[in-house]
Design an enzyme around this catalytic site. Structure first.
Site, mmCIF file in Angstrom:
data_model
loop_
_atom_site.group_PDB
_atom_site.id
_atom_site.type_symbol
_atom_site.label_atom_id
_atom_site.label_comp_id
_atom_site.label_asym_id
_atom_site.label_seq_id
_atom_site.Cartn_x
_atom_site.Cartn_y
_atom_site.Cartn_z
ATOM 1 C CG HIS A 158 -3.845 -7.076 1.545
ATOM 2 N ND1 HIS A 158 -3.170 -7.557 0.421
ATOM 3 C CD2 HIS A 158 -4.834 -6.402 1.387
ATOM 4 C CE1 HIS A 158 -4.182 -6.999 -0.508
ATOM 5 N NE2 HIS A 158 -5.117 -6.271 -0.001
ATOM 6 C CE1 TYR A 210 -4.353 -5.373 -4.109
ATOM 7 C CE2 TYR A 210 -2.804 -3.546 -4.550
ATOM 8 C CZ TYR A 210 -3.972 -4.123 -3.793
ATOM 9 O OH TYR A 210 -4.517 -3.567 -2.797
#
Length: 330
Positions: free
Chosen positions: A142, A56
């Site tokens: 992830h 992010y």
């Protein structure tokens, strides 16, 4: 807010968790001041669970979240981050941006997929530095979609060792599909699945395998993407589904959902936020925000009373899959 544990771990989460991709300038720039105020608004509302990732904003989300939580007692909140993408310096990249990956930040680094045991350790060490903390509560693999075997063979055992050593409190996988997380539930000893977009008012794919597997094994599921990237927030032509323009059949279904919720005087957003809690395996809903107002609106919608008759009508209109439990608990 009340808390519940993730699976058989001692890690506790609030029913609403703050997704911090927005702190990493998801789609548009956010100032440090707004980012910090967003986390403060979540804290003021009783949210004590925060999810971030190196992905992010090329680490910006982690740095800002660490700044916002600094000074708070470490045992008063739960912190989740992810492994699988290492951030590698990208010389000269600051002249460009990272919008190809969705983040309005200079491309100072590039992402390198790495689900090796060493990659897990390096990723967590870097995250600890960016966050400015001495431990991570929840570590998630992830998006290992294209790296399933390596993630199962190398990355997962590394996380399991870290959990056994007390370095992390709970481990799991975070994805936007149901099949591979269900395999992790069957073949490993993960505590939690973070599932984005696959158990919502619009689609309930996770009912087939993932959610029953979690329930049978006493594991937890955290649901993200309850608005299916925008379609269930504001269904209209041009609305997005999975970050692309929604196909007409899905838009039509979303508009039917909207019509039902409006007949009961309930915003569609409120029903979308409450829906996942009908399943006993769901421990928390993860909702992203990039401003204090977004946080406050999310909390307000989740607290709205929803009549059982709304869920009954959704079933009668065949807008919920036959196996959907409910009504969702308040």
């Amino acid at each position: 807010m009340r808390t519940t544990t993730l699976g058989r771990s001692a890690v506790r989460v609030t029913p609403l968790a703050l997704g911090c991709a927005g702190l990493g300038n998801l789609y548009r720039p956010v100032t440090d001041e707004v980012a910090l105020a967003t986390v403060q608004a979540a804290w003021d509302a009783g949210i004590r669970t925060f999810d971030t990732a190196p992905h992010y904003g090329l680490g910006l989300s982690e740095r800002r979240l660490g700044m916002a939580l600094r000074g708070l007692r470490r045992d008063t909140y739960t912190l989740s981050t992810k492994v699988g993408r290492l951030l590698v310096p990208n010389p000269g990249g600051d002249a460009g941006d990272d919008l190809a990956h969705g983040f309005a930040v200079p491309a100072t680094h590039r992402r390198v997929w790495d689900f090796t045991a060493d990659g897990v350790l390096r990723s967590l060490e870097a995250s600890l530095g960016r966050l400015g903390v001495d431990r991570i509560d929840v570590a998630l693999l992830h998006d290992p979609d294209d790296h399933a075997e390596q993630a199962l063979r190398e990355a997962y055992p590394a996380l399991e060792r870290l959990r056994a050593e007390g370095v992390v409190g709970a481990i799991g996988v975070g994805m936007n599909q149901s099949a591979l997380p269900a395999r992790f539930l069957r073949e490993t000893d993960i505590d939690v699945v973070l599932l984005a977009g696959r158990y919502t008012l619009l689609e309930q794919d996770a009912l087939a395998e993932l959610l029953p597997a979690a329930s049978d094994r006493g594991r937890s599921v955290v649901i993200g993407g309850v608005f299916n990237s925008g379609l269930l927030a504001h269904p209209r032509p041009g609305a997005t589904y999975d970050y692309a323009p929604a196909p007409q059949p899905l838009l039509d279904r979303a508009l039917r959902l909207l019509a039902v919720t409006e007949r009961h005087g309930v915003p569609l957003r409120a029903a979308a936020l409450r829906f996942p809690f009908g399943h006993p395996a769901v421990a928390s809903v993860l909702s992203g925000a990039s401003s204090p107002d977004q946080v406050r609106d999310t909390v307000e919608q989740l607290r709205r009373p929803i009549p059982d008759a709304l869920w009954d009508e959704l079933r009668a209109e065949e807008l919920l899959a036959p196996g959907v439990p409910g009504p969702p608990r308040a």
